[in-house]
Structure formats: structure tokens, C-alpha cells
Design a protein around this motif. Structure first.
Motif, PDB file in Angstrom:
ATOM      1  N   SER A 108       0.830  -1.208   0.000  1.00 37.13           N
ATOM      2  CA  SER A 108       0.000   0.000   0.000  1.00 37.13           C
ATOM      3  C   SER A 108       0.867   1.260   0.000  1.00 37.13           C
ATOM      4  O   SER A 108       1.521   1.576   1.003  1.00 37.13           O
ATOM      5  CB  SER A 108      -0.922  -0.001   1.224  1.00 37.13           C
ATOM      6  N   SER A 109       0.867   1.984  -1.096  1.00 32.30           N
ATOM      7  CA  SER A 109       1.638   3.236  -1.188  1.00 32.30           C
ATOM      8  C   SER A 109       1.128   4.298  -0.225  1.00 32.30           C
ATOM      9  O   SER A 109       1.937   4.990   0.410  1.00 32.30           O
ATOM     10  CB  SER A 109       1.607   3.762  -2.624  1.00 32.30           C
ATOM     11  N   PRO A 110      -0.197   4.499  -0.059  1.00 33.71           N
ATOM     12  CA  PRO A 110      -0.657   5.538   0.877  1.00 33.71           C
ATOM     13  C   PRO A 110      -0.175   5.311   2.307  1.00 33.71           C
ATOM     14  O   PRO A 110       0.183   6.262   3.007  1.00 33.71           O
ATOM     15  CB  PRO A 110      -2.181   5.451   0.773  1.00 33.71           C
TER      16      PRO A 110
ATOM     17  N   ILE B 198       3.465   6.269   2.558  1.00 34.55           N
ATOM     18  CA  ILE B 198       3.592   7.723   2.560  1.00 34.55           C
ATOM     19  C   ILE B 198       3.308   8.280   3.950  1.00 34.55           C
ATOM     20  O   ILE B 198       3.978   9.204   4.437  1.00 34.55           O
ATOM     21  CB  ILE B 198       2.661   8.351   1.507  1.00 34.55           C
ATOM     22  N   GLY B 199       2.307   7.701   4.637  1.00 35.44           N
ATOM     23  CA  GLY B 199       2.018   8.132   6.005  1.00 35.44           C
ATOM     24  C   GLY B 199       3.211   7.934   6.917  1.00 35.44           C
ATOM     25  O   GLY B 199       3.519   8.776   7.765  1.00 35.44           O
TER      26      GLY B 199
END
Length: 624
Positions: free
Chosen positions: A364-366, A369-370
Motif C-alpha cells: 500500500s503506497s498511501p 507515505i504516512g
């Protein structure tokens, strides 16, 4: 009919007799060669026309002002500054026509320096001669001489002390490499580029005080001046602008200056605009219609004062800007605090690695990023860069401890999550961080620059730098921990190489950024910069080979994707390995292929690539 008295240069008799005298004809009352002891009695209708050089005209002007002459200027070959300052046409024939057609004169302001008339400009100290010289009739030889002086300036430029006293303003003690004073914006190339709302009859003079803090700042202004667009009129960032009717410039040391090209020296310069002092036929290019503002301008905020002024006066202008003591103290205090291993730092490090590891397992890229946003690694890395730059052992040790403890906890966190997670297959997010190349080093360099610049500039949000740094560190740290948890050394080594590459690249880039921002003299920084460059160079060797492998992969894919062979089409090419070449290929055909046909496809691929390949085939059949 006019009563013309012609004053001419004795060396130009031939031009006077063959060109000027015949044109005046019966209007010519008297022609006189110019001498230092010239005495002329004029009647009320008499009109003085001069064909003189700059030097001769300067000798004549006090007499013209005293006796209230009506005067017109012809373009003598050596009337460079007078022609520029009064807008005189350089075409003698057209100028003669203008003089003969003129019925009345105009009253024109006159700028004086210590009582002497200023036609064009006053240039004080080591100013930018190329930008301040006259722009009329510049030959190529004259142009290249100015360019030569321009580049020599960068080796000798230094600041000098000046005291400025403008009309109804307090004294200002400052330092500058020089000043350019003009009466109006059309006087010379520099003023034409940066001055607006400036006219000869507005009763004001304009002083541009040039006070760069470094050679690099001067260099960028020089390049900007060469390529400045027409109509762009902003001052350089290190220049002050004073608009006033009178200005006094003084110094304890002798002030070397140029008055319309003549080199002079004095400790006190008094400039004053005498309104409507001269009656003359205005030059063709002299703007008497424009009306400038009557308000004085005193834009001097950029000029150095106090401690900054004293620092600039101690030595020649440095290659790069040296940050002021106040700026350095503030940043250094912040970096010392950031280098300490605090409990909040360790907690954020664990949390960011936990989130990044879970995001990697979930592909999961999101989520990743978090984790990047949360990561606290920016602060100690930037502190380490400053320590390396200034060879500060305490800062290096404390920053290294903070980074080491943070990475250790990150590894432990990633390994524990890996052991607790039943997933043991790599995915796109994980594999994207196990084959680093030179592009990743470029990302690290950009992140380091962003971090250092944001730390030095209060107006930039710190979170921007935190995101930039985290992009390059937290994900590979988590992937490397996953590799340890799986005991997969290829994943561990690849991610560790990316992690070390990014760390070395960021420290080097941040140190160089601080150097360019003036937070360390080069003599102190060169050792740390050399060490960081060596480390980056060593790390770059495997990155280079990784980059070449990536280039090779792209080349293979571009050759094979969509390639037709024996009635089949190759699709979805994936390079599994380079040495030897291992390919995963989807073959789309109208019917299933037998083993001999597949071997034929493999042989043709090998011929196309020029080397042996290992082929993994997925079949696809087209149904009509």
C-alpha cells in the motif's frame, strides 16, 4: 534668424569647416576655438553651439551656468558621457537640423559633484563597470574591454566603509563594493535596466548602492544583467536605492570614484541637483515630458550595518555568502538540540517504521507515505551534515548516535513484525527497494538539499523537509529489516545498500548546501566535504552497475514487447535477471504452441538479443 556662436575643438577644424559652418550659413555670428582662457561676451539673442569633447565641455559648463547661456550640443566623437546624459543624437547632420529648427531652449536640471557638473554618472569604488558604462557607440573592442574588467572584478571585489547622508535623513554607516549615481534612468546601462519613474527634470538624483555579501551573489547579478528582459526593472537583491535632491558620501579612507570616466579621489563627495540650472536645446532622446514622483526614496534595508558591516570590512568579498553570527547561532543551537537522542524521537522512529513495514506487506503506497511523513530522521541527519561540514566532533557523535539508535529500533521493529506476519512473499513495494541505482542517489541528494535549505530558512515549513528525507530512508530501512526477518540476504543487502546510499548522499548534499549558504568557510569545510565525497563515490560503484542493469532491462523490454515471431506476439515482458538473462514472457497466438515452436521462439529471441536467455512462458490464445 539665429545669432549662433560656435565653440569647437581646435583639433576638429576640418570637420567644422567642411560640415558645420556651411550648414549654419548666415546664422553663424562667430566661431571660436575652445581654450581654457576663453572669454565670450554674448548678446541677448546669441546662441552658443558647442562641438567639444566631454573634458572640454566640463571646463565650459561653469561659465555657461554663471552667465546663463543658451546652449546646444553637437555630437563630438569624444562627447560620450555628455551625449548619453543629455540624449544627444550621434548623427551630426540630424543634430544640426534640430539645432537650426529650434526656436527656444528648455531649462534643464544639472547634477553636480563637489561643484563640478555630472553629465552621465558617478561610479564609486569597485562597481559593475560593464553595467554602468555608456551604451552609445560602443565598439566591439570597447565592449570586450568592459567584459574583461567585469570578470576581473570578481577577483578583487571587496567592501569599503561609507557614511551616507541623504536629504532630511539620518546618517547611515554601511559597507559596499561601490555605488552608481545618476541624474535620470536613461544615463547608463545599469540605470536603464533597474530605474523607473526617473526623468532629468524631476529635481532628484538616484544612487544605487551595491553591497553583495559574496562573489557568487555578484556573479548571478552579472548574468542576470546580461540576459535581463526589456522592461524588467527590479533592483538586484543586494542593492539599495536612494532618490533625493542631495546626497553626501564620506569615508575615513579616500574614496576612489569615476566622474564621467575621469578617475578621481576624495574623502567627501557632495552631490546636489540644481533645478532648472541650464538653458539648452534638449537632445533628441532626452525625455522632458515625463513627470516623476516628488517623493524621496530611501530603500536601504539590504545594506549591512553593525556586526554584519564589520565582518564584510575585515576581508575581501568571499566566494560564497557567509551567514551572519546571529543566523549561525540560531541554526547551530537548533541543530545541537536535534542531534540529541530523545524519547519522543525514538517513539516516532518506532511508529514510523511499524507503519512503513505494515504498508510494505500490504503493498500500500498511501500507508508508506504516512510513515514517511511521521519519520523523525531528518533532524539528526541534517545535524550530522553540519557536524561533518564544520568538523564538530560533538555534533558528529551525537547525531550519529541518534541515527544509530533510530535505525536499530527500526530494524528490530521491522524484524518483529516480519516474524509475526504469516506473509513471506515479496511484492512490488518491497522489490522496488532492493535494486538501487544512480537515480536513487539523485533522490537522496535532492532530499539532503531540501532538508538543509529548509533548516536554514525559517520561512519554509519544516514538514516539507521531513517528507523529502523520509522518502529516501524509512522504506528501505523497513525492507532491510524484512529481509533480516526472512533471512533473505539478497533483499537485506539490496535494501541496506539503498539505505546507505541515501544516508551518504543526503549528508553530502546537506553539507554542500550549508556551505553555499555561508555557514562555514571553505578552509574549514574542505576536509569534511572530501570525506563525504569519498564515501558517496565508493557507494556509487555498485549503484552504477545497478543503473546499467536497469538500462539493459529497459532495452530488452523495448526490443521484445510486441515483437512478432512465428505467428505469435510477445507481451508483458518481465526481466527476472540480467546475468544470465531470465525473462518471463506472455506469448499470444491463434492456437497453442508445441515444444518445437517454443524453442524456435527462444532461438529467435536469443538472436535478437545476442545472448542466451532463460525463458518462462505464459500462453495466451486469441479466440475469434
Amino acid at each position: 534668424m539665429k545669432s549662433i556662436i560656435l565653440l569647437y575643438d581646435p583639433k576638429m577644424v576640418e570637420a567644422v569647416d567642411t560640415t558645420i559652418v556651411p550648414r549654419f550659413g548666415a546664422d553663424l555670428k562667430l566661431k571660436l576655438p575652445f581654450t581654457n582662457e576663453l572669454t565670450v561676451e554674448l548678446g541677448k539673442e546669441d546662441f552658443v553651439v558647442t562641438y567639444l569633447s566631454d573634458d572640454q565641455l566640463k571646463e565650459l559648463f561653469p561659465l555657461a551656468l554663471e552667465q546663463d547661456w543658451r546652449i546646444a550640443l553637437l555630437p563630438h566623437p569624444e562627447l560620450l558621457h555628455g551625449r548619453q546624459g543629455f540624449g544627444v543624437d550621434d548623427n551630426l547632420e540630424e543634430c544640426l537640423d534640430q539645432v537650426l529648427e529650434a526656436e527656444e531652449t528648455e531649462k534643464v536640471d544639472m547634477l553636480t559633484l563637489n561643484g563640478r557638473p555630472v553629465f552621465n554618472s558617478v561610479v564609486i569604488g569597485e562597481s559593475l563597470s560593464l553595467m554602468t558604462g555608456a551604451v552609445a557607440n560602443n565598439s566591439w573592442r570597447r565592449f570586450w574591454k568592459k567584459v574583461s574588467y567585469f570578470f576581473k572584478l570578481f577577483w578583487v571585489a571587496e567592501s569599503h566603509p561609507y557614511c551616507l547622508e541623504a536629504h532630511e535623513k539620518e546618517k547611515l554607516d554601511t559597507a559596499a563594493i561601490g555605488m552608481v549615481i545618476v541624474q535620470h534612468g536613461k544615463s547608463n546601462l545599469l540605470s536603464r535596466k533597474v530605474l523607473e519613474d526617473s526623468y532629468i527634470n524631476d529635481g532628484k538624483l538616484h544612487a544605487m548602492v551595491l553591497s553583495p555579501k559574496s562573489i557568487s551573489g555578484l556573479w548571478w547579478f552579472g548574468l542576470d544583467s546580461f540576459f535581463r528582459k526589456k522592461g524588467k526593472s527590479t533592483l538586484p537583491p543586494f542593492a539599495a536605492h536612494i532618490k533625493t535632491s542631495s546626497l553626501c558620501i564620506s569615508s575615513e579612507e579616500a574614496i576612489n570614484y569615476s566622474l564621467d570616466g575621469a578617475l578621481l579621489s576624495a574623502k567627501r563627495l557632495e552631490l546636489e541637483v540644481k533645478p532648472k540650472a541650464l538653458k539648452m536645446v534638449p537632445g533628441k532622446f532626452l525625455d522632458l515630458e515625463g513627470q516623476g514622483s516628488d517623493e524621496d526614496i530611501f530603500k536601504v534595508r539590504v545594506l549591512p550595518r553593525g556586526e554584519v558591516r564589520d565582518e564584510l570590512l575585515k576581508r575581501k568579498l568571499p566566494l560564497i555568502n557567509h551567514a551572519s553570527t546571529e543566523e549561525f547561532k540560531e541554526l547551530f543551537s537548533s541543530l545541537r538540540a536535534s542531534s540529541r537522542t530523545s524519547s519522543s524521537y525514538l517513539v516516532l522512529m518506532v511508529l514510523s517504521t511499524l507503519i512503513a513495514t505494515l504498508g510494505l506487506f500490504g503493498n500500500s503506497s498511501p500507508v508508506i507515505i504516512g510513515a514517511m511523513i511521521l519519520a523523525p530522521l531528518m533532524a539528526p541527519i541534517i545535524s550530522l551534515a553540519m557536524g561533518v561540514l564544520r568538523q564538530d566532533k560533538n555534533l558528529i557523535i551525537n547525531s550519529s548516535k541518534a541515527i544509530g539508535w533510530g535505525m536499530l529500533l527500526g530494524y528490530l521493529c521491522a524484524m518483529v513484525i516480519t516474524w509475526l506476519t504469516p506473509l513471506n512473499l515479496s511484492n512490488e513495494e518491497i522489490m522496488a527497494r532492493v535494486r538501487p541505482n544512480l537515480l536513487d542517489l539523485g533522490i537522496a541528494v535532492g532530499s539532503g538539499i531540501a532538508g538543509a535549505y529548509a533548516s536554514a530558512k525559517e520561512e519554509i515549513a519544516k514538514t516539507l523537509a521531513g517528507v523529502a528525507i523520509a522518502v529516501a530512508l524509512v522504506p528501505p530501512l523497513a525492507v532491510s529489516g524484512i529481509g533480516l526477518g526472512w533471512m533473505d540476504w539478497s533483499i537485506f543487502q539490496g535494501a541496506l545498500l539503498l539505505l546507505m546510499t541515501n544516508l551518504a548522499g543526503m549528508v553530502m548534499a546537506a553539507a554542500l548546501t550549508f556551505l553555499l549558504l555561508g555557514f562555514s568557510p571553505f578552509r574549514l569545510a574542505r576536509k569534511g566535504i572530501a570525506y563525504s565525497l569519498i564515501v558517496v563515490g565508493i557507494v556509487s560503484l555498485p549503484l552504477f552497475f545497478g543503473f546499467m542493469d536497469m538500462v539493459r532491462e529497459k532495452d530488452v523490454i523495448s526490443k521484445l514487447d510486441g515483437y512478432r515471431v512465428e505467428g505469435a506476439v510477445l507481451r508483458d515482458i518481465t526481466v527476472r535477471g540480467i546475468k544470465p538473462v531470465r525473462l518471463a514472457v506472455k506469448i499470444v497466438a491463434e492456437s497453442s504452441l508445441n515444444e518445437d515452436q517454443l524453442k524456435g521462439i527462444k532461438n529467435e529471441i536469443e538472436q535478437l538479443l545476442g545472448e542466451e536467455v532463460e525463458l518462462e512462458v505464459t500462453m495466451g490464445v486469441t479466440v475469434f
